[in-house]
Scaffold this motif. Structure first.
Motif, mmCIF file in Angstrom:
data_model
loop_
_atom_site.group_PDB
_atom_site.id
_atom_site.type_symbol
_atom_site.label_atom_id
_atom_site.label_comp_id
_atom_site.label_asym_id
_atom_site.label_seq_id
_atom_site.Cartn_x
_atom_site.Cartn_y
_atom_site.Cartn_z
ATOM 1 N N ALA A 53 0.639 -0.529 0.488
ATOM 2 C CA ALA A 53 -0.103 0.059 -0.118
ATOM 3 C C ALA A 53 0.972 1.300 0.348
ATOM 4 C CB ALA A 53 -1.200 0.144 1.111
ATOM 5 N N THR A 54 2.360 1.156 1.047
ATOM 6 C CA THR A 54 2.768 2.204 1.279
ATOM 7 C C THR A 54 4.204 2.563 -0.333
ATOM 8 O OG1 THR A 54 3.718 1.398 2.575
ATOM 9 C CG2 THR A 54 2.237 2.473 3.609
ATOM 10 N N SER A 55 3.941 1.297 -1.188
ATOM 11 C CA SER A 55 5.139 1.687 -1.969
ATOM 12 C C SER A 55 4.811 1.495 -3.222
ATOM 13 C CB SER A 55 6.681 0.641 -1.251
ATOM 14 O OG SER A 55 7.542 0.445 -2.575
ATOM 15 N N SER A 56 5.810 1.087 -4.291
ATOM 16 C CA SER A 56 4.963 1.455 -5.575
ATOM 17 C C SER A 56 5.754 -0.057 -5.786
ATOM 18 C CB SER A 56 5.760 2.386 -6.537
ATOM 19 O OG SER A 56 6.858 3.252 -6.864
ATOM 20 N N THR A 57 7.011 -0.095 -5.340
ATOM 21 C CA THR A 57 7.894 -1.813 -5.085
ATOM 22 C C THR A 57 6.643 -2.434 -5.792
ATOM 23 O OG1 THR A 57 9.204 -0.874 -4.228
ATOM 24 C CG2 THR A 57 9.624 -2.695 -4.638
ATOM 25 N N ARG A 58 7.106 -3.445 -6.837
ATOM 26 C CA ARG A 58 6.658 -5.362 -7.200
ATOM 27 C C ARG A 58 7.222 -6.126 -7.069
ATOM 28 N NH1 ARG A 58 5.164 -2.243 -12.319
ATOM 29 N NH2 ARG A 58 4.131 0.104 -11.352
ATOM 30 N N TYR A 59 6.928 -6.901 -6.101
ATOM 31 C CA TYR A 59 6.770 -8.297 -6.245
ATOM 32 C C TYR A 59 6.761 -9.134 -6.695
ATOM 33 C CZ TYR A 59 7.979 -5.172 -1.730
ATOM 34 O OH TYR A 59 9.170 -5.039 -1.361
ATOM 35 N N TYR A 60 7.756 -10.121 -7.158
ATOM 36 C CA TYR A 60 7.190 -11.250 -7.700
ATOM 37 C C TYR A 60 7.930 -12.337 -7.709
ATOM 38 C CZ TYR A 60 5.624 -7.077 -10.926
ATOM 39 O OH TYR A 60 5.613 -6.243 -12.182
ATOM 40 N N ALA A 61 6.733 -13.610 -7.668
ATOM 41 C CA ALA A 61 7.228 -14.818 -7.879
ATOM 42 C C ALA A 61 8.305 -15.570 -8.845
ATOM 43 C CB ALA A 61 6.155 -16.282 -8.039
ATOM 44 N N ASP A 62 9.568 -16.374 -9.477
ATOM 45 C CA ASP A 62 10.231 -16.180 -9.887
ATOM 46 C C ASP A 62 10.030 -16.684 -11.300
ATOM 47 O OD1 ASP A 62 13.191 -17.320 -7.240
ATOM 48 O OD2 ASP A 62 12.161 -15.003 -8.204
ATOM 49 N N SER A 63 8.927 -17.763 -10.861
ATOM 50 C CA SER A 63 8.254 -17.995 -12.160
ATOM 51 C C SER A 63 7.896 -17.149 -13.543
ATOM 52 C CB SER A 63 7.106 -18.902 -11.718
ATOM 53 O OG SER A 63 6.100 -19.049 -11.308
ATOM 54 N N VAL A 64 7.637 -16.252 -12.523
ATOM 55 C CA VAL A 64 6.336 -14.687 -13.955
ATOM 56 C C VAL A 64 7.837 -13.811 -14.105
ATOM 57 C CG1 VAL A 64 4.455 -15.567 -13.017
ATOM 58 C CG2 VAL A 64 5.886 -13.359 -11.446
ATOM 59 N N LYS A 65 8.484 -14.047 -13.112
ATOM 60 C CA LYS A 65 9.531 -12.668 -13.013
ATOM 61 C C LYS A 65 10.093 -12.432 -15.035
ATOM 62 C CE LYS A 65 11.722 -11.873 -8.696
ATOM 63 N NZ LYS A 65 12.958 -12.124 -7.905
ATOM 64 N N GLY A 66 10.481 -11.144 -15.017
ATOM 65 C CA GLY A 66 10.071 -10.827 -16.556
ATOM 66 C C GLY A 66 9.551 -11.046 -18.164
ATOM 67 N N ARG A 67 7.601 -11.405 -18.051
ATOM 68 C CA ARG A 67 6.636 -11.859 -17.853
ATOM 69 C C ARG A 67 5.597 -11.135 -18.143
ATOM 70 N NH1 ARG A 67 5.301 -16.955 -18.451
ATOM 71 N NH2 ARG A 67 4.811 -17.490 -16.581
ATOM 72 N N PHE A 68 5.842 -10.853 -16.251
ATOM 73 C CA PHE A 68 4.647 -10.249 -15.350
ATOM 74 C C PHE A 68 4.903 -9.275 -15.087
ATOM 75 C CE2 PHE A 68 1.679 -14.805 -14.760
ATOM 76 C CZ PHE A 68 1.483 -14.900 -16.140
ATOM 77 N N THR A 69 3.413 -7.812 -15.742
ATOM 78 C CA THR A 69 3.769 -6.834 -14.362
ATOM 79 C C THR A 69 2.493 -6.579 -13.824
ATOM 80 O OG1 THR A 69 5.356 -6.056 -16.076
ATOM 81 C CG2 THR A 69 4.425 -4.417 -15.144
ATOM 82 N N MET A 70 3.073 -6.205 -12.316
ATOM 83 C CA MET A 70 1.239 -5.855 -11.863
ATOM 84 C C MET A 70 1.714 -4.198 -11.119
ATOM 85 S SD MET A 70 0.591 -7.182 -7.972
ATOM 86 C CE MET A 70 -1.314 -6.579 -7.214
ATOM 87 N N SER A 71 0.261 -3.879 -11.647
ATOM 88 C CA SER A 71 0.592 -2.289 -11.513
ATOM 89 C C SER A 71 -1.435 -1.731 -10.627
ATOM 90 C CB SER A 71 0.529 -2.117 -12.505
ATOM 91 O OG SER A 71 -1.227 -2.189 -13.562
ATOM 92 N N ARG A 72 -1.258 -0.583 -9.713
ATOM 93 C CA ARG A 72 -2.767 -0.394 -9.524
ATOM 94 C C ARG A 72 -2.602 0.927 -10.023
ATOM 95 N NH1 ARG A 72 -1.247 -1.140 -3.007
ATOM 96 N NH2 ARG A 72 -3.582 -0.398 -3.121
ATOM 97 N N ASP A 73 -3.989 1.592 -9.697
ATOM 98 C CA ASP A 73 -4.413 2.537 -10.110
ATOM 99 C C ASP A 73 -5.804 2.660 -9.179
ATOM 100 O OD1 ASP A 73 -5.602 4.759 -10.642
ATOM 101 O OD2 ASP A 73 -6.251 4.097 -12.766
ATOM 102 N N ASN A 74 -5.049 3.574 -8.031
ATOM 103 C CA ASN A 74 -5.867 3.352 -6.811
ATOM 104 C C ASN A 74 -6.753 4.571 -6.993
ATOM 105 O OD1 ASN A 74 -4.281 2.735 -4.828
ATOM 106 N ND2 ASN A 74 -2.646 4.036 -4.704
ATOM 107 N N ALA A 75 -7.114 5.602 -8.365
ATOM 108 C CA ALA A 75 -8.344 6.261 -8.525
ATOM 109 C C ALA A 75 -9.517 6.021 -9.120
ATOM 110 C CB ALA A 75 -7.552 7.347 -9.423
#
Length: 125
Positions: A53-75
């Motif tokens: 909630a307090t950071s834009s840093t994303r965390y990924y499982a090793d199996s999806v790194k480089g292929r998946f991208t997570m984002s959020r739009d709080n508005a």
């Protein structure tokens, strides 16, 4: 109480892309960390990606790194999971979840207390 509703799952060929969405309602979305988990048939549910909630840093499982991208739009109270270069092993029911995890528990299901019903992703070979 926070309601989470996922969408965007589909049948896609290997190498293709999908974007999952997760719309939250009932609380201030920006105050929650959000994660994606998935569960394949016959397997346990596993962590895919998370944003605190307090950071834009994303965390990924090793199996999806480089292929998946997570984002959020709080508005829009919405989280997204852009999935590229999909593989048959990505086939699963994908869930989004919200909570207030600390850094050490970001990948833990127990850190999230609001869950959606899931959206099915099927990748054909």
């Amino acid at each position: 109480q926070v309601e989470m509703v996922e969408s965007g799952g589909d049948l896609v060929q290997a190498g293709g892309s999908l974007r999952l969405s997760c719309v939250a309602s009932g609380a201030t979305f920006s105050g929650y960390g959000v994660a994606w988990f998935r569960q394949a048939p016959g397997k346990e549910r596993e962590f895919v990606a998370a944003i605190k909630a307090t950071s834009s840093t994303r965390y990924y499982a090793d199996s999806v790194k480089g292929r998946f991208t997570m984002s959020r739009d709080n508005a829009k109270s919405t989280a997204y999971l852009q999935m590229n270069m999909l593989k048959p092993e990505d086939t699963a029911l994908y869930y989004c979840a919200a909570g207030r995890p600390i850094s050490s528990s970001l990948m833990s299901q127990s850190a999230y207390y609001y869950w959606g019903q899931g959206t099915q992703v099927t990748v054909s070979s």
